[in-house]
Design an enzyme around this catalytic site. Structure first.
Site, PDB file in Angstrom:
ATOM      1  N   ARG A 146      -0.650  -9.107  -5.063  1.00  0.00           N
ATOM      2  CA  ARG A 146      -1.669  -9.505  -4.082  1.00  0.00           C
ATOM      3  C   ARG A 146      -3.048  -9.128  -4.587  1.00  0.00           C
ATOM      4  NH1 ARG A 146      -1.361  -6.303  -0.440  1.00  0.00           N
ATOM      5  NH2 ARG A 146       0.613  -5.272  -0.858  1.00  0.00           N
TER       6      ARG A 146
ATOM      7  N   TYR B  80       1.571 -16.143  -6.196  1.00  0.00           N
ATOM      8  CA  TYR B  80       2.306 -14.901  -5.951  1.00  0.00           C
ATOM      9  C   TYR B  80       2.700 -14.742  -4.472  1.00  0.00           C
ATOM     10  CZ  TYR B  80       3.541 -10.155  -5.071  1.00  0.00           C
ATOM     11  OH  TYR B  80       4.224  -9.056  -4.620  1.00  0.00           O
TER      12      TYR B  80
ATOM     13  N   LYS C 223       3.050 -12.206   4.711  1.00  0.00           N
ATOM     14  CA  LYS C 223       1.957 -11.312   5.109  1.00  0.00           C
ATOM     15  C   LYS C 223       0.855 -12.055   5.879  1.00  0.00           C
ATOM     16  CE  LYS C 223       3.843  -8.077   2.541  1.00  0.00           C
ATOM     17  NZ  LYS C 223       4.569  -6.939   2.984  1.00  0.00           N
TER      18      LYS C 223
ATOM     19  N   HIS D 150       4.180  -3.696   9.758  1.00  0.00           N
ATOM     20  CA  HIS D 150       4.720  -3.682   8.389  1.00  0.00           C
ATOM     21  C   HIS D 150       5.866  -2.667   8.343  1.00  0.00           C
ATOM     22  CE1 HIS D 150       3.702  -3.118   3.820  1.00  0.00           C
ATOM     23  NE2 HIS D 150       4.579  -4.064   3.998  1.00  0.00           N
TER      24      HIS D 150
ATOM     25  N   SER E 126       3.605  -0.942   0.657  1.00  0.00           N
ATOM     26  CA  SER E 126       4.395  -1.714  -0.303  1.00  0.00           C
ATOM     27  C   SER E 126       4.831  -0.821  -1.466  1.00  0.00           C
ATOM     28  CB  SER E 126       3.559  -2.866  -0.877  1.00  0.00           C
ATOM     29  OG  SER E 126       3.048  -3.648   0.162  1.00  0.00           O
TER      30      SER E 126
ATOM     31  N   CYS F 262       7.096   1.543  -1.497  1.00  0.00           N
ATOM     32  CA  CYS F 262       7.411   2.949  -1.172  1.00  0.00           C
ATOM     33  C   CYS F 262       8.848   3.093  -0.701  1.00  0.00           C
ATOM     34  CB  CYS F 262       6.459   3.492  -0.113  1.00  0.00           C
ATOM     35  SG  CYS F 262       4.801   3.793  -0.740  1.00  0.00           S
TER      36      CYS F 262
ATOM     37  N   ASP G 177      10.867  -5.441   5.845  1.00  0.00           N
ATOM     38  CA  ASP G 177       9.413  -5.492   5.596  1.00  0.00           C
ATOM     39  C   ASP G 177       8.565  -5.656   6.854  1.00  0.00           C
ATOM     40  OD1 ASP G 177       7.293  -5.434   3.686  1.00  0.00           O
ATOM     41  OD2 ASP G 177       7.092  -7.610   3.804  1.00  0.00           O
TER      42      ASP G 177
ATOM     43  N   ARG H 188       9.867  -9.250  -8.828  1.00  0.00           N
ATOM     44  CA  ARG H 188      10.486  -9.369  -7.498  1.00  0.00           C
ATOM     45  C   ARG H 188      11.772 -10.176  -7.527  1.00  0.00           C
ATOM     46  NH1 ARG H 188       7.785  -6.863  -2.931  1.00  0.00           N
ATOM     47  NH2 ARG H 188       6.053  -5.833  -3.953  1.00  0.00           N
TER      48      ARG H 188
HETATM   49  O1  SAT Z   1       2.755  -8.963  -0.499  1.00  0.00           O
HETATM   50  S1  SAT Z   1       4.166  -9.198  -0.825  1.00  0.00           S
HETATM   51  O2  SAT Z   1       4.858  -9.627   0.365  1.00  0.00           O
HETATM   52  O3  SAT Z   1       4.279 -10.201  -1.843  1.00  0.00           O
HETATM   53  C1  SAT Z   1       4.868  -7.759  -1.358  1.00  0.00           C
HETATM   54  C2  SAT Z   1       4.324  -6.562  -0.715  1.00  0.00           C
HETATM   55  O4  SAT Z   1       3.264  -6.101  -1.143  1.00  0.00           O
HETATM   56  O5  SAT Z   1       4.935  -6.030   0.242  1.00  0.00           O
HETATM   57 MN    MN Z   2       5.545  -5.290   2.400  1.00  0.00          MN
END
Ligand code: SAT
Ligand code: MN
Length: 586
Positions: A70, A198, A207, A227, A249, A251, A276, A365
Site C-alpha cells: 500500500r 496491489y 480496505k 481492522h 498489518s 502483526c 482482517d 501474499r
Molecule cells: O492492504 S492489504 O489489504 O493489501 C494488506 C494489509 O496491509 O493488511
Molecule cells: Mn489488514
C-alpha cells in the site's frame, strides 16, 4: 449485459466515456468465468502455473517491482471539509480530487477490457452486509475479487433490490508512482484508484470499501467497521466465545485467527470467522455482533509455516493465487520461513541470488477462499454475526507493554485502543521497524477524523451495558539480547484462555494503574519453556516507562486539538497526571 439499476447503468456509461475500454465484461461470479480469466492471464503471462500436482489450481502473479505494498502517501480522503478527514488522513476537496484523478483515468482503458464486478461484503443474506461495484481493467483484480468477496449475479441481485452500492473505479494505469492515486469520497460512497494493482490499493472491496468508506458510514449509522480478526475459542466443555482482535498489518492476525492449540491444550479448538476485518453491530441484548465482510484471505506469505500457521499451509495446497513469492526447482511456491524446499527463482522471476535480497518479496501474499481453511467457522455465514465476548488490541512492541492486560472501563478501553502503537512492517511502503501511533490498528484505514472516531467508540457505553471486555496484548516483547520472550503462535491460546476466564469472572488478576494484569500463575506455563522470572517480567508494570509512554501518547492525542474527546484526557489523568510535550514523540 446490463442491469435494472439505472444508476449503475448511467455510471458505467460515464466511466466508459472517460476511460474508453475496448470491451466490457460483466462478471457473473461463476467458476467457469474464473477459469476463463485465469486461462487468458496464463496466455498473456500475467499468471504462471505452479506445480499442478502438488498445488492444483494454484497460480503465481508477479507485480511490477515498485507496486508491492500500500502507498499511504498517495491515499486520500476527499470530503467537503478537511476536518472531516482529520489529521490522520491526507485530504483533498472532492472537486480537486475528482479533477486530479479523472485526468489520469482519461483514456486509460484503451485496448483493455473493463470488468464490471458487483460484489457483496458479508453474507448475501445478512442485513449488515453492504454491496459495491468495482469497475477495473485488471483481470488480476477480477480473479482476486472472485475469492475475496461474494460477487457476480448474487451481488447484482441484492444491489437491484437494495438500490444502493459503493462505486469503485480502478485502473492499473501505467503503474508508475507519479501517476498513482487512491481516492476516497465517503460523502459520495465512491472510490477512485489508479496506478497500482496491489491488493490494498486495487481490491476495492477490502480496505477502501470495508474499512475507509464503511467506517465513515458506520459512524453515521451507529455501528463499527474495524481492522479486526474474528475467532471463536471453544473450550473442552464445548463452550465457544468469540473474540475480535485489532493488530496492524503483518502483526499476526491471520496466524491468531487460525491458531491450532498445542498438545497441552487437548480439547480446545479455535474457529476462524475472519482474519482482517470485522463489522460490528449492537444486538437487541446489547452485545456486539460481528460479521466478516470478506469471503477469503489475502495473507502474508513469508513466515507462514508448519510452526506458525499449519492451517494456512493446508489451505494453500489448492485453488490459491500467490503474489510475488519465489518458486522452487519443481515449481512449488516458496517463501522465507518455510521448512521445506529451496528457492530457484526469486519473486521477480530472476535466478535466486541472496545478494539481490530475499527470494520472496517481504509483503508477498496469498489469496484463498475462506472455506479452504480447516478451522473455518460455519458461523462466518451466519447473517446475524457472532456475539463478541472480548475485544483485543495489540501491536509490535519490543519493550514496556505487558503480555496482556485488561482495561478498567469502556472509556479506558477507548484510550487503550487510541494508544496502540506498533513497529512499521512491509505491508506499506516506507521504512520498516519504526514505532508509529496506530490507533485501533486503523491509522491507514479510518475514513474520517480519529477524534470523531474515538467519540463514536465512546458513545457505545451509553447505548449498552453489555459490551465486550477489552484487553491489550503484546506477543513481541524482546529481552536484552533481542530474543522474543514469549513463544507466540499456538501458545497464544494461553493468553486467550485467561481472557475468556476474565470474561467469565474466573481468571485471577491484579489491579494496577494501567489495568488488570494476570496474577502469578493465572496464565498457565505448563509444558512451556518460559521461566517464572520471564513471566513476571512480561506481566509487570514499569512505572517510569509508563510515564514516558503516557506522555508520548498524550502528545500524539493532542495533535487532534480541541476535537479530542475530553474523556480520553481524563482517563489518562486517572492513571498518571500526564504532561504532554515533555517527551519527544515516537
Ligand atoms: O492492504 S492489504 O489489504 O493489501 C494488506 C494489509 O496491509 O493488511
Ligand atoms: Mn489488514
Amino acid at each position: 449485459m446490463s442491469t435494472t439499476n439505472q444508476e449503475l447503468n448511467n455510471w458505467i456509461e460515464e466511466v466508459k466515456e472517460l476511460t474508453q475500454p475496448d470491451r466490457i465484461h460483466w462478471c457473473d461470479g461463476s467458476k467457469e468465468e474464473y477459469r476463463r480469466i485465469v486461462q487468458e492471464m496464463l496466455k498473456s503471462k500475467q499468471l504462471y502455473e505452479l506445480n499442478q500436482e502438488t498445488h492444483p489450481n494454484c497460480y503465481l502473479h508477479r507485480s511490477d517491482p515498485n507496486d508491492v505494498a500500500r502507498t499511504e502517501h498517495l491515499t486520500y480522503v476527499c470530503t467537503s471539509k478537511s476536518e472531516t478527514a482529520g489529521p490522520n488522513n491526507n485530504w483533498m476537496s472532492p472537486s480537486e480530487g475528482h479533477e486530479k484523478v479523472d485526468k489520469l483515468f482519461a483514456g486509460c482503458m484503451k485496448g483493455r477490457t473493463m470488468y464490471v464486478i458487483p460484489y457483496c461484503m458479508g453474507p448475501v443474506e445478512s442485513p449488515y452486509s453492504r454491496c459495491g461495484v468495482e469497475l477495473t481493467d485488471s483481470p488480476y483484480v477480477a480473479i482476486n475479487m472472485h475469492i475475496m468477496t461474494r460477487m457476480g449475479n448474487q451481488a447484482l441481485k441484492r444491489i437491484e433490490s437494495e438500490k444502493t452500492f459503493v462505486k469503485g473505479l480502478h485502473s492499473t494505469g501505467d503503474l508508475s508512482i507519479e501517476n498513482r492515486l487512491i481516492m476516497h469520497f465517503p460523502e459520495e460512497l465512491s472510490i477512485k484508484s489508479i496506478g497500482s494493482g496491489y491488493g490494498g490499493n486495487a481490491l476495492l472491496g477490502k480496505k477502501c470499501h470495508a474499512l475507509r468508506i464503511a467506517s465513515y458510514q458506520a459512524k453515521t449509522e451507529g455501528w463499527l467497521a474495524e481492522h479486526m480478526l474474528i475467532l471463536g475459542l471453544q473450550s473442552p466443555e464445548g463452550e465457544t466465545h468469540y473474540v475480535a482482535a485489532a493488530f496492524p498489518s503483518q502483526c499476526g492476525k491471520t496466524n491468531l485467527a487460525m491458531l491450532i492449540p498445542p498438545e497441552t491444550y487437548k480439547g480446545w479448538k479455535v474457529w476462524t470467522v475472519g482474519d482482517d476485518i470485522a463489522w460490528m453491530h449492537l444486538g437487541e441484548d446489547g452485545r456486539l455482533f460481528a460479521i466478516n465482510p470478506e469471503a477469503g484471505y489475502f495473507g502474508v506469505a513469508p513466515g507462514t509455516s508448519e510452526k506458525t500457521n499449519p492451517n494456512a499451509l493446508a489451505m494453500l495446497q489448492q485453488d490459491a493465487i500467490f503474489t510475488n513469492v519465489a518458486v522452487t526447482e519443481d515449481n512449488q511456491p516458496w517463501w522465507e520461513g518455510l521448512d521445506e524446499g529451496t528457492p530457484k527463482t526469486d519473486w521477480q522471476g530472476r535466478p535466486f541470488d541472496p545478494s539481490q535480497g530475499k527470494a520472496a518479496q517481504p509483503n508477498s501474499r496469498f489469496t484463498v477462499s475462506a472455506k479452504h481453511c480447516p478451522s473455518y467457522s460455519p458461523e462466518a455465514e451466519n447473517p446475524k454475526g457472532v456475539p463478541i465476548s472480548a475485544i483485543i488490541f495489540g501491536g509490535r512492541r519490543p519493550s514496556l507493554i505487558p503480555l496482556v492486560y485488561e482495561t478498567k472501563s469502556w472509556e479506558h478501553s477507548v484510550l487503550v485502543g487510541a494508544s496502540v502503537a506498533s513497529e512499521t512492517t512491509a505491508a506499506a511502503t516506507g521504512k520498516v521497524g519504526v514505532l508509529r501511533h496506530d490507533p485501533m490498528a486503523m491509522k491507514p484505514f479510518c475514513g474520517y477524523n480519529f477524534a470523531e472516531y474515538w467519540q463514536h467508540w465512546l458513545s457505545f457505553s451509553s447505548k449498552s451495558k453489555n459490551l465486550p471486555k477489552v484487553f491489550h496484548v503484546n506477543w513481541f516483547r524482546q529481552d536484552e539480547k533481542g530474543e522474543f520472550m514469549w513463544p507466540g503462535f499456538g501458545e497464544n491460546i494461553r493468553v486467550l484462555e485467561w481472557i475468556i476466564g476474565r470474561v467469565k469472572g474466573q481468571a485471577e488478576a491484579i489491579p494496577t494503574p494501567i489495568g488488570y494484569l494476570p496474577a502469578r500463575g493465572a496464565i498457565s506455563t505448563n509444558g512451556l519453556d518460559v521461566s517464572n522470572e520471564t513471566m513476571d517480567e512480561l506481566c509487570k508494570v514499569d512505572e517510569q516507562g509508563w510515564i514516558g509512554e503516557a506522555s508520548k501518547v498524550r502528545t500524539y492525542l493532542e495533535t487532534f486539538g480541541t476535537q479530542l474527546p475530553q474523556e480520553l484526557r481524563d482517563e489518562q489523568d486517572k492513571i498518571i497526571k500526564v504532561t504532554p510535550n515533555k517527551c519527544p514523540t515516537h
